[in-house]
Design an enzyme around this catalytic site. Structure first.
Site, PDB file in Angstrom:
ATOM      1  N   GLU A 254       0.860  -1.182   0.000  1.00  0.00           N
ATOM      2  CA  GLU A 254       0.000   0.000   0.000  1.00  0.00           C
ATOM      3  C   GLU A 254       0.893   1.227   0.000  1.00  0.00           C
ATOM      4  O   GLU A 254       1.857   1.291   0.763  1.00  0.00           O
ATOM      5  CB  GLU A 254      -0.870   0.046   1.270  1.00  0.00           C
ATOM      6  CG  GLU A 254      -1.596  -1.237   1.608  1.00  0.00           C
ATOM      7  CD  GLU A 254      -2.979  -1.318   1.015  1.00  0.00           C
ATOM      8  OE1 GLU A 254      -3.448  -0.310   0.465  1.00  0.00           O
ATOM      9  OE2 GLU A 254      -3.602  -2.400   1.081  1.00  0.00           O
ATOM     10  N   HIS A 289     -16.379  -2.494  -6.465  1.00  0.00           N
ATOM     11  CA  HIS A 289     -15.271  -2.936  -5.622  1.00  0.00           C
ATOM     12  C   HIS A 289     -15.795  -3.733  -4.417  1.00  0.00           C
ATOM     13  O   HIS A 289     -15.103  -4.621  -3.912  1.00  0.00           O
ATOM     14  CB  HIS A 289     -14.448  -1.727  -5.172  1.00  0.00           C
ATOM     15  CG  HIS A 289     -13.006  -2.061  -4.950  1.00  0.00           C
ATOM     16  ND1 HIS A 289     -12.274  -2.826  -5.817  1.00  0.00           N
ATOM     17  CD2 HIS A 289     -12.141  -1.733  -3.947  1.00  0.00           C
ATOM     18  CE1 HIS A 289     -11.035  -2.956  -5.367  1.00  0.00           C
ATOM     19  NE2 HIS A 289     -10.934  -2.319  -4.224  1.00  0.00           N
ATOM     20  N   TYR A 293     -14.816  -7.988  -3.395  1.00  0.00           N
ATOM     21  CA  TYR A 293     -14.436  -8.637  -2.145  1.00  0.00           C
ATOM     22  C   TYR A 293     -15.178  -9.952  -1.917  1.00  0.00           C
ATOM     23  O   TYR A 293     -14.739 -10.778  -1.123  1.00  0.00           O
ATOM     24  CB  TYR A 293     -14.702  -7.683  -0.971  1.00  0.00           C
ATOM     25  CG  TYR A 293     -13.632  -6.625  -0.815  1.00  0.00           C
ATOM     26  CD1 TYR A 293     -13.007  -6.063  -1.912  1.00  0.00           C
ATOM     27  CD2 TYR A 293     -13.226  -6.198   0.436  1.00  0.00           C
ATOM     28  CE1 TYR A 293     -12.022  -5.101  -1.777  1.00  0.00           C
ATOM     29  CE2 TYR A 293     -12.238  -5.234   0.594  1.00  0.00           C
ATOM     30  CZ  TYR A 293     -11.638  -4.692  -0.520  1.00  0.00           C
ATOM     31  OH  TYR A 293     -10.666  -3.745  -0.378  1.00  0.00           O
TER      32      TYR A 293
END
Lengths: 484, 484, 484, 484
Positions: A254, A289, A293
């Protein structure tokens, strides 16, 4: 592009990258970065496997060519379901975030929204976007979808912040393009991407129209600065030997990306000060999005369930009824997430541009479950694993002349299984529940694609509560709700 | 003994200690060990604070002297409740396991059980134990309570294992004493202890009588080998600057202790091959230790709740109703654990020796809740903290000439709070939920003092199901349960 | 007073009672009322049992006489714990609400609060209250504690309501006393009480001072009207034969009491327009009553667990591991509630009057758990019971010439258990989970002593969040929280 | 057949029906039966609504004719999804079980299984079944699917029972057909059906082959005896006025059906002693029926959510954040169930006969969630509703001359809403959570289509645990699982 070309290409990019306080010339060789690029590379490697052909490839609605599904615009509910299945497969293969969905989801949300803007406003947003999309498909490129601004004081809207740059914004424009300033947080896989696609982080109002901006730029555009975030146990990846690493091959990443007066040519500007369209762009990206998941985390869940089952076996408790029951519970929770991913896909509908959008209500339900069940799955895995999960000596000790034999003597599980199996599996599970992969499997499940409260807000809005009240009134024999 | 003397004393011990593959001459100076000794030292420092006098001191039932409560034998329900309150206090002070309860719990369980053995069998187990206890009280010593054997194939009993040493056992005896061999896992705070008190890990049967052994030895007894276990993010403690450490002062520690033919003089043998008494010793130790978790983990929970509340404030969301609601839920769960710790104490009863034993049923209920609620508290803390918890750059980056100012600009929360507050608090919470303190707050909550299934077995046994059936039969009008 | 005298006394009261649309001259003979009076009578019958002497009797702090504990003012933490144990015992004995705690809790809250008012204001509220209390103790009387007003539009305060009577209030006063008007809802056991003790339902402000009123009146005071509420399956109690009743002896009862200009002499007025004291009276009553649920509901839980265990046995599944596991879970949840009841008692402290008040935080934690765990216990009981719980034919069918033998043939469980055992036990469990006792075990667990949100508000207020923040700041190395 | 014809047809059937101890000549006029037939009738009434045409009608794969979907064999995943949507719609319309799915699910399971038997064994089971199916489609008939045997001692298999009839079995056969004896429990909607389709209740072994029998018979076949089960609050339906009924129009019904030597002609025998095929018939029927609950219970959930939302509004708390949050949670749980219903349908596959079977793993996951979430939805609804849910006087009291006006005064909610709205809505919610509809919404959710443990067994079997272990081994770097 194949996996080798992909990795080679990244090495060539000239970017300003900081890792733990140091400017890093060759970030792709850094042990904190390499495993995450390997996870993305897996999305190229799958192209070689005929058995996954139906999942990894799709047919471009622009060119009719066969393309990698991670660059595809969904044209049917079946496309949406295949996306989820592909994500589950890659979660199983890598045991981590393979990072490529965020760009895919950004592109699909932009395809629909630029279509509407061009239709309504005449600005050629959709044409520009389609040209960019065509290039991405041709190159089989990786895109980072960048949404989350730093937000500063969360109780204030963008223009109310002490520092106006706490949300990314247009600071100037000219005939060639616009200049933007700001930052985007939590950019998963940022260093592994060829392009950065920027979107606003929330529905903007008139006063915040400078913040209603969306565009794409090359990952090495001048003014971009990448700062790598730390992860739990990140130093494990930097140890000389890989023994205590857990997942030997793959990892996450990240970055905070700072946009220090970055110039974007008009050709790559997909929304500029169109605050009325910012909300729906956010909602669609988030929706896609949140669907994602329901695939990727399920795949990682499969690995965790497998690790727990293997450990139970190695330790001689696979036959205990309470162990079997916990495994069933883990599977049940994991498949419930998959149900949500599939269901919001199966109920997808065509938007005005013909692109298929997931069912927004169910996609948000999907993600809200993802903020809960992985934590319970991880808890049950820790239960099955036993306390050694956090008290296991370094596997380096196993090779020590004096204590190596003692460790092997005392950490032996059932007969017939080499002790290394048990210990490696414990390290893998540690990685998932308390190590770097926990950042992806737990905290990212909580906050990625929006924190739980964001899902609750959408669920409330999509729930048709008045219709439900009417159903109840009918059965109760209430006519107007105000009778008498 | 005060805190400084305590730490100095540990430095003098000559022990065989391995840390990540290396024999370590001065383990107490090792950055992986120092923070855990500091947590134990806190149990001495508290002696200085008049406001904690009632909790930290007790009156010895042997000598009548004022002693540190961590060496005290409980002589009333009030003693039991004070123990829990002291534990909560130390959990709050250290944010980690302060390690001293395990020895305390071992001594109380041994006090009761050696009394019964001496009464029934005539062997002077109780006299020996009392002499040892007197010494511990005089010295204000730290004892490690060592119970968990490696267990090998868990589907087999000790004597059925391929290697008979997979449970610690008496290998020989002579007029001076006994020699034992085996290992004890998960020894929290092992390196910070003056004595090791060994107990059997389960109720032994006749065939396993060599395993029914309990004794105390000095921490530097010949034949003892300590191997330090790894923890999540352990390398953070070894970094030069403490910036990313989270908890600046305290930490935990677990060792595998190998007993490589260790000799124990009879004076320190508290149980030798008395398999009939092994079960009750285990049950009592486990019971006391399950009570303990209703104190210490609650104290750590207080810190986590405080960290989440502070972060909510720093980020401008303290007023949001969903945030307030999550904090209430965390408090509620945490106080429920405290209720269990208090209740099993308040309902404690005197054993034959006059020592107070907790209510076994409620102590097991306490611990079973501890295997659940800390995970939910941690999950809610992650929810409140936001994704930065796992994407925050190294705090080293903050001091970098170029990117330091940018980071400060973009990571600023609400006005008036220096950015360092937010970042330090994020690191603290990372430490608790995914870092080294998570080993203590989560995984140890699961497995310490016995895994959840162990509690379920005791609950089933203590539940008086037949009495409950009779209650139901009475109200249903069923006479014999077999009428007609 | 013994049980027989108690019931006889109630018959003599002349009250205005409506049951399902009809004015009922002899309510105590009504099948919907009789079982609930029998439950109260049990609080007298226990006086006969020497084994319960320590629980059912206490020593009056006023007279020094031995009195029924349901009229006792708590003078120690031990008193508080005995109250909880007595409640668990009676829950076990009756399987329902035995109604007498509400008056007990009202008296204790009033004792403390009238003391403070008299001390601060000089008005002889405490003297009057003590004279009333003395009478109640002498008579061993049953008091109804009446708190909940109808509330109308819950978004408005009392004086803002369209109808000022939607909260009970003082409408006039003269030298002899006051006249009140309003209503009190959900009055459990109203018809079984000798006195009604009224308290305000929330903390009043200046504008609402007419609503800050507390007093006691005889249950047959002029102007009182009782309207019996309906319960699920209430008609089962009115069937000729008791076969399908479930709990053969005991039941619950709730009334709406209307105060249609009821006069109260000053001697029985314990608070009149003292709005500043209304909040603490409410908080204390609610606190005591939230403690109560940690006793009574646990007792009912014991019966439900017993019923489920008996059914498992009758149906041949008592040995199945998943059944045993569910029973353990039920016990665990039930004992967790008990822990909360005990803990808030053990940590009780003396108020200014010397009376012991429970720990308010823990009592609210107790009740909040009571709004959850009984539902899960009931759900697990239904799981064990099987579908017959809701498809069982009337037990009348069992006696039918033709189908009786067929039913006996086909509903037979394991050998050696008469079929009537299974069927009666199913009816008992139906009563608890979906019948009249579910009103007490489930819905009353939710809303009695205040709905869950009321507990959350108190928990937030009592939680010392700033202290917790400071703990976290210390460990994170934050000095002021605003450094720099 | 339309709704009126349907009801008229049922009146003509001559059956032996017992209701609460009495042989009932005209059961369809009985107030305990009428509301359940009305729910089935709704499946005919929907045929009139063009907006539901796509859901209620399907095209027969046998005749090509347009048929009611409740008689349809699924020929695509889309068919499976439409089934679920139709079920949700009818759950919303009736607020109860509309009973017709069980026959539908039986027919689909038999279609697949008779095909396989005929293919493998040559016996014309499939031909017979298709002729029966054709008739059902032509008549638009209602079929009861009868599976659950009484089971006696559950620890024993059929042939081990003390009474061999505790599972339904073939007692004799001749050239015309077979004679069967036994009983089927929990027959939802039995009295509203034209045909009874019998199936075995579990996978039979060789010794139990007489129990491996499946067939269809007319609902009025000689030897059939129906005994109506009781439901919570069933007497409410028998009261003269409908005021306290809750759901004014619809209800459920369960019978015990006894097969007292019933003759079945060969033409209607679909499985006779084929024990090898009994398991898959059971699994498929159960699978389809577990899918069903992902539709019908969701529809009822919609009504409950609507009722709670309406009550919140009537009582002035609709704006409170904790109320909104609870409604979101209810919606979230309800939609999660829907996701499961949709997902197991969308992933359905063609069996050998071309008929689409749901994904068995996901259908079992669906049902396992149904054993949990409705209980939590009901709990939250009770939370929102307030205590009046179980203390509300009879609505008859509202019409009483003296107390009617008082009740209206004191039970008034917010201005502008007639009090009757509030009270009717409370009765409706009582009906759902503690009344007759709770039998369908809660207990049937637990045990219908198999108790939770049955789902866990299938989940364990379908989970491909070895594949998951391999995934983990790959990432951990374990080659064989036994290395070294």
């Amino acid at each position: 592009m194949n996996a080798a070309e992909y990795v080679a290409g990244l090495h060539k990019l000239r970017r300003k990258v900081y890792i733990q306080g140091e400017l890093t010339a060759s970030p792709m060789e850094h042990p904190l970065v390499r495993p995450s690029a390997a996870a993305v590379a897996r999305t190229y490697e799958l192209q070689q496997y005929p058995e996954h052909e139906e999942l990894i490839y799709a047919q471009s609605h622009l060119s009719g060519e066969r393309i990698n599904r991670f660059t595809h615009i969904h044209r049917s509910a079946d496309d949406l379901m295949k996306k989820v299945k592909l994500q589950r497969l890659l979660g199983q293969e890598t045991g981590t975030c393979f990072q490529r969905c965020v760009g895919l989801d950004a592109m699909n949300a932009l395809e629909i929204t630029t279509f509407e803007m061009e239709r309504d406003l005449g600005t050629p947003y959709h044409q520009r976007f389609n040209r960019f999309l065509q290039q991405v498909q041709n190159e089989n490129a990786v895109c980072d979808g960048a949404m989350t601004d730093p937000k500063g004081d969360r109780a204030r809207r963008p223009h109310e912040q002490a520092d106006p740059d706490l949300y990314l914004r247009v600071v100037s424009e000219n005939r060639e393009g616009i200049t933007v300033r700001g930052a985007k947080c939590h950019q998963t896989g940022a260093l592994n991407s060829h392009y950065i696609i920027v979107m606003p982080t929330l529905a903007m109002k008139e006063e915040d129209r400078d913040y209603a901006v969306s565009f794409a730029i090359g990952a090495d555009a001048p003014g971009l600065i990448y700062i790598l975030g730390r992860q739990p146990s990140d130093r494990r990846k930097m140890e000389d030997d890989p023994l205590d690493r857990g997942n030997l091959y793959f990892g996450g990443q990240e970055c905070l990306i700072i946009f220090d007066n970055v110039f974007v040519p008009w050709e790559r500007v997909f929304m500029c000060r169109e605050h009325r369209y910012s909300g729906r762009l956010v909602e669609r990206f988030a929706g896609y999005h949140r669907q994602s998941y329901g695939g990727c985390k399920v795949g990682v869940g499969d690995v965790i369930i497998g690790a727990a089952a293997a450990l139970a076996e190695y330790q001689g408790v696979a036959g205990a009824s309470h162990i079997k029951d916990k495994l069933v519970e883990m599977i049940h929770l994991n498949e419930t997430l998959f149900c949500c991913g599939i269901a919001c896909s199966a109920r997808g509908c065509a938007a005005a541009s013909g692109t298929y959008l997931i069912d927004l209500l169910l996609a948000n339900v999907c993600k809200l479950n993802v903020t809960r069940f992985p934590y319970e799955i991880a808890r049950l895995a820790e239960d099955i694993a036993g306390g050694l999960l956090v008290t296991l000596p370094s596997l380096r000790d196993l090779e020590h002349e004096e204590i190596g034999p003692l460790l092997k003597k005392y950490l032996q599980g059932i007969a017939g299984i080499d002790i290394s199996c048990r210990l490696k599996m414990l390290r893998l599970l540690e990685n998932f529940t308390l190590g770097p992969a926990a950042a992806a499997y737990l905290t990212e499940s909580m906050h990625g694609a929006g924190s739980p409260q964001a899902q609750r807000v959408v669920i409330a809005r999509q729930a048709h509560l008045d219709h439900k009240k009417n159903l109840a009134m009918k059965l109760a024999g209430i006519e107007t709700g105000k009778e008498g």
